[in-house]
Motif scaffolding. Structure first.
Motif, short mmCIF file in Angstrom:
data_model
loop_
_atom_site.label_atom_id
_atom_site.label_comp_id
_atom_site.label_asym_id
_atom_site.label_seq_id
_atom_site.Cartn_x
_atom_site.Cartn_y
_atom_site.Cartn_z
N LEU A 23 45.28 13.56 73.43
CA LEU A 23 44.31 14.49 72.83
C LEU A 23 43.46 13.81 71.76
O LEU A 23 42.67 14.47 71.09
CB LEU A 23 45.05 15.68 72.21
CG LEU A 23 45.83 16.55 73.20
CD1 LEU A 23 46.66 17.58 72.46
CD2 LEU A 23 44.90 17.24 74.18
N ALA A 24 43.61 12.51 71.60
CA ALA A 24 42.88 11.79 70.55
C ALA A 24 41.38 11.79 70.83
O ALA A 24 40.94 11.59 71.97
CB ALA A 24 43.39 10.35 70.46
N GLN A 25 40.60 12.06 69.78
CA GLN A 25 39.14 11.98 69.83
C GLN A 25 38.66 11.29 68.56
O GLN A 25 39.35 11.32 67.53
CB GLN A 25 38.51 13.38 69.91
CG GLN A 25 38.90 14.18 71.13
CD GLN A 25 38.19 15.52 71.17
OE1 GLN A 25 36.97 15.60 71.18
NE2 GLN A 25 38.98 16.60 71.19
N ASP A 26 37.51 10.68 68.63
CA ASP A 26 36.97 9.97 67.47
C ASP A 26 36.78 10.93 66.30
O ASP A 26 36.20 12.01 66.45
CB ASP A 26 35.63 9.31 67.82
CG ASP A 26 35.80 8.15 68.79
OD1 ASP A 26 36.93 7.65 68.92
OD2 ASP A 26 34.81 7.76 69.43
N ASP A 27 37.29 10.52 65.14
CA ASP A 27 37.12 11.26 63.89
C ASP A 27 37.66 12.69 63.98
O ASP A 27 37.12 13.60 63.36
CB ASP A 27 35.65 11.28 63.47
CG ASP A 27 35.50 11.59 61.98
OD1 ASP A 27 36.41 11.23 61.20
OD2 ASP A 27 34.49 12.22 61.59
N MET A 28 38.70 12.87 64.77
CA MET A 28 39.33 14.18 64.89
C MET A 28 40.83 14.02 64.70
O MET A 28 41.40 12.96 64.96
CB MET A 28 39.05 14.80 66.27
CG MET A 28 37.59 15.09 66.53
SD MET A 28 37.00 16.57 65.68
CE MET A 28 37.72 17.85 66.69
N LEU A 266 43.21 22.63 59.50
CA LEU A 266 43.60 22.29 58.14
C LEU A 266 42.66 21.25 57.55
O LEU A 266 42.24 21.34 56.38
CB LEU A 266 45.04 21.77 58.13
CG LEU A 266 45.61 21.38 56.76
CD1 LEU A 266 45.65 22.60 55.84
CD2 LEU A 266 47.01 20.78 56.92
N ARG A 267 42.30 20.26 58.35
CA ARG A 267 41.37 19.24 57.87
C ARG A 267 40.00 19.84 57.59
O ARG A 267 39.35 19.51 56.59
CB ARG A 267 41.26 18.11 58.89
CG ARG A 267 40.28 17.01 58.47
CD ARG A 267 40.20 15.92 59.49
NE ARG A 267 39.19 14.93 59.12
CZ ARG A 267 38.90 13.86 59.86
NH1 ARG A 267 39.53 13.63 60.99
NH2 ARG A 267 37.96 13.02 59.47
N ASP A 268 39.54 20.71 58.50
CA ASP A 268 38.23 21.34 58.30
C ASP A 268 38.21 22.24 57.07
O ASP A 268 37.17 22.43 56.44
CB ASP A 268 37.84 22.15 59.54
CG ASP A 268 37.50 21.25 60.73
OD1 ASP A 268 37.26 20.05 60.52
OD2 ASP A 268 37.51 21.75 61.87
N THR A 269 39.38 22.80 56.73
CA THR A 269 39.47 23.62 55.52
C THR A 269 39.40 22.75 54.27
O THR A 269 38.74 23.09 53.28
CB THR A 269 40.77 24.43 55.52
OG1 THR A 269 40.82 25.25 56.69
CG2 THR A 269 40.88 25.30 54.29
#
Length: 321
Positions: A23-28, A266-269
């Motif tokens: 599920l890895a994506q750049d900068d996610m 959580l990161r977006d928060t």
């Protein structure tokens, strides 16, 4: 036979054990559970142990009983020699390697030699072994196909008196196929063996009079019964043997997906997206956004605000994940 569906499942199960982040994506953010690996490690630990060699003596004559200890010691030494041979080749112990393959793939594949001079057992990777079974005769054909360095192939050809001319010249590697077949002729079982290196026979199809069965034990472990009449051959092949992690395969994927999304929320928060309406357009600078003590300057009518995120459903916030 064609075992591509089985080998595809082997890869999927091994990716779970190896904790491959699909599920890895750049900068996610992304998440991979370690449950398949810890389950594998625990099962491997629990299944390892010394192989007991005990010959039942209930139905033996008194003069035969005295010989059982010698036979038991001979078997114990044979397995000890197998372990020593594996460790000298920088491999795990024989039993650990066998159990590892069984847990990871749900299949076992063991080639053996038992005669007056040797008592050897070699674990083959099931992904390299392609069997063909008959309901009456059992294993009738099997081939082990694997890549090997040209230098190693030449050494094997010399040691076993194969045709070394079949080995490609120079460095690099090639494919070696160890082919076995059992035939019934005039009611008598006969076993044949051939070695193919690249596209040439290093050993032609040769009768092996010491065997009435192909000296390879291969089968699925666990899994489901033959579902071919119900679900088709592909599905039956995928589940003829099952890895330790097979039962929870889809659950682990959903678990990884759920926690990947939660981690990203959580990161977006903590690092929200921002909206800026200013004449100069340079109030917010990405390099200063999260610096402690950063100072931002703007005009009277400039607007800066974090973009609100959709609320997390109450069911998800209150659930015990």
């Amino acid at each position: 036979g064609n075992w591509s569906a089985r080998n595809k499942k082997f890869k999927a199960w091994c990716e779970l054990i190896l904790q491959v982040d699909k599920l890895a994506q750049d900068d996610m953010e992304s998440f991979v559970t370690n449950l398949p690996r810890t389950d594998y490690n625990m099962a491997l630990y629990m299944l390892q142990g010394k192989i007991p060699h005990r010959i039942p003596i209930e139905n033996l004559e008194p003069e035969e009983i005295s010989n059982t200890s010698e036979v038991e010691e001979t078997l114990k030494k044979a397995w000890s020699d197998n372990d020593r041979r594996y460790r000298r080749a920088n491999r795990q112990s024989w039993l650990r390697y066998f159990i590892s393959m069984l847990l990871a793939t749900g299949w076992y594949s063991v080639a053996y030699i038992v005669n007056e001079n040797d008592c050897l057992a070699e674990v083959w990777n099931p992904a390299e072994v392609y069997p063909e079974f008959d309901s009456e005769l059992g294993l009738t054909k099997v081939v082990r196909s694997y890549r090997i360095s040209n230098d190693r192939a030449r050494s094997m050809a010399t040691a076993k008196r194969w045709n070394a001319g079949a080995v490609p010249v120079g460095a690099g590697d090639t494919v070696l196929r160890n082919y076995w077949v059992k035939e019934i002729t005039s009611g008598e079982a006969k076993v044949f063996n051939a070695i193919i290196i690249g596209n040439d026979f290093a050993k032609p199809l040769t009768a092996e009079p010491d065997y009435i069965e192909i000296p390879v034990l291969i089968s699925g472990a666990g899994g489901l019964p033959d579902l071919t009449p119900i679900m088709g051959g592909k599905t039956s092949q995928e589940h003829a043997g099952e890895s330790l992690v097979a039962t929870n395969e889809s659950m682990h994927f959903q678990y990884n997906k759920l926690w990947t999304m939660m981690s990203q929320i959580l990161r977006d928060t903590a690092e929200p997206r921002w909206f800026e309406a200013s004449q100069g357009g340079d109030v917010l600078k990405s390099e200063n956004m999260f610096k402690r003590g950063a100072v931002f300057k703007g005009s009277v009518n400039d607007i800066v605000q974090a973009l609100p995120m959709p609320p997390i459903p109450i069911e998800l916030r209150t659930s015990n994940i």
